[in-house]
Design a protein around this motif. Sequence first.
Motif, PDB file in Angstrom:
ATOM      1  N   HIS A  75      44.753  23.287  44.024  1.00  0.00           N
ATOM      2  CA  HIS A  75      45.795  23.556  43.192  1.00  0.00           C
ATOM      3  C   HIS A  75      45.544  23.232  41.607  1.00  0.00           C
ATOM      4  CE1 HIS A  75      50.127  23.593  41.663  1.00  0.00           C
ATOM      5  NE2 HIS A  75      49.586  22.649  40.845  1.00  0.00           N
ATOM      6  N   SER A  76      44.711  21.940  41.379  1.00  0.00           N
ATOM      7  CA  SER A  76      44.705  21.833  39.857  1.00  0.00           C
ATOM      8  C   SER A  76      43.527  22.671  39.313  1.00  0.00           C
ATOM      9  CB  SER A  76      44.143  20.393  39.739  1.00  0.00           C
ATOM     10  OG  SER A  76      45.240  19.520  40.256  1.00  0.00           O
ATOM     11  N   ILE A  77      42.593  22.982  40.083  1.00  0.00           N
ATOM     12  CA  ILE A  77      41.355  23.856  39.663  1.00  0.00           C
ATOM     13  C   ILE A  77      41.856  25.475  39.295  1.00  0.00           C
ATOM     14  CG2 ILE A  77      39.365  25.112  39.994  1.00  0.00           C
ATOM     15  CD1 ILE A  77      39.170  21.731  39.512  1.00  0.00           C
ATOM     16  N   SER A  78      42.780  25.723  39.897  1.00  0.00           N
ATOM     17  CA  SER A  78      43.618  26.987  39.683  1.00  0.00           C
ATOM     18  C   SER A  78      44.366  26.768  38.491  1.00  0.00           C
ATOM     19  CB  SER A  78      44.482  27.371  40.891  1.00  0.00           C
ATOM     20  OG  SER A  78      45.253  28.606  40.439  1.00  0.00           O
ATOM     21  N   SER A  79      44.976  25.749  38.210  1.00  0.00           N
ATOM     22  CA  SER A  79      45.653  25.477  37.044  1.00  0.00           C
ATOM     23  C   SER A  79      45.031  25.231  35.852  1.00  0.00           C
ATOM     24  CB  SER A  79      46.722  24.332  37.373  1.00  0.00           C
ATOM     25  OG  SER A  79      47.631  24.562  38.164  1.00  0.00           O
ATOM     26  N   ALA A  80      43.857  24.823  36.026  1.00  0.00           N
ATOM     27  CA  ALA A  80      42.758  24.612  35.025  1.00  0.00           C
ATOM     28  C   ALA A  80      42.195  25.902  34.533  1.00  0.00           C
ATOM     29  CB  ALA A  80      41.726  23.809  35.264  1.00  0.00           C
ATOM     30  N   THR A  81      41.965  26.853  35.445  1.00  0.00           N
ATOM     31  CA  THR A  81      41.631  28.273  35.205  1.00  0.00           C
ATOM     32  C   THR A  81      42.650  28.770  34.346  1.00  0.00           C
ATOM     33  OG1 THR A  81      40.419  28.278  37.342  1.00  0.00           O
ATOM     34  CG2 THR A  81      40.860  30.588  36.441  1.00  0.00           C
ATOM     35  N   ALA A  82      44.073  28.550  34.793  1.00  0.00           N
ATOM     36  CA  ALA A  82      45.035  29.305  34.019  1.00  0.00           C
ATOM     37  C   ALA A  82      44.714  28.968  32.527  1.00  0.00           C
ATOM     38  CB  ALA A  82      46.366  28.958  34.575  1.00  0.00           C
ATOM     39  N   GLY A  83      44.835  27.782  32.272  1.00  0.00           N
ATOM     40  CA  GLY A  83      44.473  27.450  30.807  1.00  0.00           C
ATOM     41  C   GLY A  83      43.550  28.220  30.033  1.00  0.00           C
ATOM     42  N   GLY A  84      42.337  28.368  30.751  1.00  0.00           N
ATOM     43  CA  GLY A  84      41.348  29.334  30.139  1.00  0.00           C
ATOM     44  C   GLY A  84      41.621  30.608  30.112  1.00  0.00           C
ATOM     45  N   VAL A  85      42.195  31.141  30.970  1.00  0.00           N
ATOM     46  CA  VAL A  85      42.669  32.614  31.018  1.00  0.00           C
ATOM     47  C   VAL A  85      43.832  32.801  29.909  1.00  0.00           C
ATOM     48  CG1 VAL A  85      43.758  34.505  32.292  1.00  0.00           C
ATOM     49  CG2 VAL A  85      42.062  33.132  33.290  1.00  0.00           C
ATOM     50  N   LEU A  86      44.697  31.967  29.925  1.00  0.00           N
ATOM     51  CA  LEU A  86      46.041  32.204  28.884  1.00  0.00           C
ATOM     52  C   LEU A  86      45.447  32.009  27.456  1.00  0.00           C
ATOM     53  CD1 LEU A  86      48.727  29.921  30.460  1.00  0.00           C
ATOM     54  CD2 LEU A  86      48.616  32.345  30.615  1.00  0.00           C
ATOM     55  N   LEU A 126      47.410  39.152  37.836  1.00  0.00           N
ATOM     56  CA  LEU A 126      46.158  38.635  38.013  1.00  0.00           C
ATOM     57  C   LEU A 126      46.090  37.001  38.852  1.00  0.00           C
ATOM     58  CD1 LEU A 126      43.205  38.339  37.186  1.00  0.00           C
ATOM     59  CD2 LEU A 126      43.949  37.140  34.998  1.00  0.00           C
ATOM     60  N   PRO A 127      45.866  37.138  39.961  1.00  0.00           N
ATOM     61  CA  PRO A 127      46.200  35.927  40.911  1.00  0.00           C
ATOM     62  C   PRO A 127      44.937  35.045  40.690  1.00  0.00           C
ATOM     63  CG  PRO A 127      45.648  38.043  42.330  1.00  0.00           C
ATOM     64  CD  PRO A 127      45.610  38.312  40.864  1.00  0.00           C
ATOM     65  N   ILE A 128      44.845  34.083  39.993  1.00  0.00           N
ATOM     66  CA  ILE A 128      43.644  33.218  39.940  1.00  0.00           C
ATOM     67  C   ILE A 128      43.903  31.804  40.789  1.00  0.00           C
ATOM     68  CG2 ILE A 128      42.992  33.899  37.743  1.00  0.00           C
ATOM     69  CD1 ILE A 128      44.575  31.958  36.073  1.00  0.00           C
ATOM     70  N   LEU A 129      44.147  32.124  42.099  1.00  0.00           N
ATOM     71  CA  LEU A 129      44.512  31.216  42.995  1.00  0.00           C
ATOM     72  C   LEU A 129      43.100  30.962  43.730  1.00  0.00           C
ATOM     73  CD1 LEU A 129      47.763  32.961  44.203  1.00  0.00           C
ATOM     74  CD2 LEU A 129      47.584  30.662  42.920  1.00  0.00           C
ATOM     75  N   HIS A 130      43.161  29.650  44.112  1.00  0.00           N
ATOM     76  CA  HIS A 130      41.922  29.302  45.067  1.00  0.00           C
ATOM     77  C   HIS A 130      42.304  28.653  46.338  1.00  0.00           C
ATOM     78  CE1 HIS A 130      39.295  29.861  41.384  1.00  0.00           C
ATOM     79  NE2 HIS A 130      40.038  28.992  40.861  1.00  0.00           N
ATOM     80  N   GLY A 131      41.504  28.907  47.601  1.00  0.00           N
ATOM     81  CA  GLY A 131      41.951  28.259  48.652  1.00  0.00           C
ATOM     82  C   GLY A 131      42.968  29.084  49.454  1.00  0.00           C
ATOM     83  N   THR A 132      43.579  28.548  50.429  1.00  0.00           N
ATOM     84  CA  THR A 132      44.432  28.849  51.294  1.00  0.00           C
ATOM     85  C   THR A 132      45.761  29.395  50.559  1.00  0.00           C
ATOM     86  OG1 THR A 132      45.307  26.744  51.899  1.00  0.00           O
ATOM     87  CG2 THR A 132      43.651  27.724  53.290  1.00  0.00           C
ATOM     88  N   GLY A 163      35.315  29.804  40.961  1.00  0.00           N
ATOM     89  CA  GLY A 163      35.721  29.151  39.466  1.00  0.00           C
ATOM     90  C   GLY A 163      35.783  29.966  38.404  1.00  0.00           C
ATOM     91  N   PHE A 164      36.966  29.891  37.338  1.00  0.00           N
ATOM     92  CA  PHE A 164      37.091  30.841  36.389  1.00  0.00           C
ATOM     93  C   PHE A 164      37.383  30.148  35.095  1.00  0.00           C
ATOM     94  CE2 PHE A 164      38.046  34.801  34.371  1.00  0.00           C
ATOM     95  CZ  PHE A 164      37.385  35.820  34.952  1.00  0.00           C
ATOM     96  N   THR A 165      36.931  28.710  35.033  1.00  0.00           N
ATOM     97  CA  THR A 165      37.423  28.060  33.591  1.00  0.00           C
ATOM     98  C   THR A 165      36.114  28.477  32.747  1.00  0.00           C
ATOM     99  OG1 THR A 165      36.194  26.319  34.286  1.00  0.00           O
ATOM    100  CG2 THR A 165      38.157  26.173  34.990  1.00  0.00           C
ATOM    101  N   PRO A 166      36.494  28.444  31.283  1.00  0.00           N
ATOM    102  CA  PRO A 166      35.430  28.713  30.607  1.00  0.00           C
ATOM    103  C   PRO A 166      34.090  28.083  30.871  1.00  0.00           C
ATOM    104  CG  PRO A 166      37.240  28.307  29.484  1.00  0.00           C
ATOM    105  CD  PRO A 166      37.387  27.948  30.841  1.00  0.00           C
ATOM    106  N   ILE A 167      33.887  26.836  31.607  1.00  0.00           N
ATOM    107  CA  ILE A 167      32.888  26.303  31.832  1.00  0.00           C
ATOM    108  C   ILE A 167      32.314  26.490  33.266  1.00  0.00           C
ATOM    109  CG2 ILE A 167      33.389  24.367  30.347  1.00  0.00           C
ATOM    110  CD1 ILE A 167      33.815  22.724  32.738  1.00  0.00           C
ATOM    111  N   SER A 168      32.858  27.568  34.103  1.00  0.00           N
ATOM    112  CA  SER A 168      32.361  27.777  35.355  1.00  0.00           C
ATOM    113  C   SER A 168      31.225  28.884  35.191  1.00  0.00           C
ATOM    114  CB  SER A 168      33.627  28.326  36.333  1.00  0.00           C
ATOM    115  OG  SER A 168      34.677  27.624  36.146  1.00  0.00           O
ATOM    116  N   MET A 169      30.700  28.745  36.441  1.00  0.00           N
ATOM    117  CA  MET A 169      29.416  29.768  36.645  1.00  0.00           C
ATOM    118  C   MET A 169      29.595  31.028  36.568  1.00  0.00           C
ATOM    119  SD  MET A 169      25.911  29.643  36.932  1.00  0.00           S
ATOM    120  CE  MET A 169      25.146  28.275  37.582  1.00  0.00           C
ATOM    121  N   PHE A 170      30.708  31.696  37.202  1.00  0.00           N
ATOM    122  CA  PHE A 170      31.180  32.843  37.067  1.00  0.00           C
ATOM    123  C   PHE A 170      31.034  33.438  35.599  1.00  0.00           C
ATOM    124  CE2 PHE A 170      33.472  36.787  37.218  1.00  0.00           C
ATOM    125  CZ  PHE A 170      32.959  37.541  38.203  1.00  0.00           C
TER     126      PHE A 170
END
Length: 359
Positions: free
Chosen positions: A17-28, A105-111, A327-334
């Motif tokens: 949950h928290s990683i998805s939320s952090a990704t949202a910060g980068g995307v927004l 844009l569903p930036i959701l991780h996991g189940t 992982g889609f935060t600005p510091i993630s590998m992708f």
Amino acid sequence: MDKQTVVVLFGGRSSEHSISSATAGGVLAAIDRDRYDVIPVGITREGAFVLEQDDPAKFALDAAHMPEVIDNGTRIRWPEAGDRVLRVIAPDGSAVELAAVDVVLPILHGTHGEDGTIQGFFDILEIPYAGGGVLDSAMCMDKHFMKVALESEGIAVSPWVTVRQRAWQQESAPLRAAIAELGLPLFVKPARAGSSVGVSKVESLGELDAALEVAFAEDEKVLVETGIVGREIEVAILETADGVRASLPGEIVLTSRGFYDFEGKYLGGDGVDVVCPAEMSDAEIAAVQQVGVRAFEAVDGKGLARVDVFLTADGGIVVNELNTMPGFTPISMFPKCWIASGLSYGDLITELIEGGLRR
């Protein structure tokens, strides 16, 4: 050009949950506001869809205080099939029409987010969405079936034994014998979890039971894999208007950490360096890119994926896994791999959104 409305969907009920939320910060923070109107929708840990603040700072990645979606009393009402208007019910019970949705844009991780369930939900509602589809999301979420699909296409994967919790509790001896044949070290991981949650490295068979207990806490189905000796290489795959593309590969360099765990990935833990592009020969780069595209096609990939491989000393390439919403935060590998390949973080988000609109 008229702006299109994008719902950025994040949070969720999974342990990520928290990683998805952090990704949202980068995307927004990076999404092209001249091109898109944005509606941030969060999913609480309990599964409520709420209208969130359009505030990237609220969801910044902070190891001391991981971001999350808090229930603010609002409730999102998704449109019925054939209708694109998104509505929100305010805490006082009043209903407000937000906008007609063009794409999610569903930036959701996991189940409940990366496993095909939310994708099927939007298919039923006839709302376009970016990223993986139902089949590839479900298959890659389950590492057992992902390996089966890759093996069927002649793509090398690490040897493994699938352990189900009930079978382990009822009669562990045959499973122990099969696991012993894999050799050491071993990696024990939940079949349907990500971000290295529940993963353990086993240096002796005496550590196996404890590692399985950790993994079973995440999933009743667990994989025990042979540890592959080789460079940890990751390549980003993107479905574009011109076809499937592979980025320059990156490398996970472990200096003192046993493996690339959750702390190393997201919390700035010592002992690991993320290098992109990796120092590789042209032939090695081409080979990894080719395997990455083959693996993406083997699972009927849609939108994007990060393909993680081991490059062995003899030049062999062993696929570790595919991640359909990496992982889609600005510091993630992708994103790092695409930035090294000449595509900015903001343009990468645009590519994903436009891919959803084309579908």
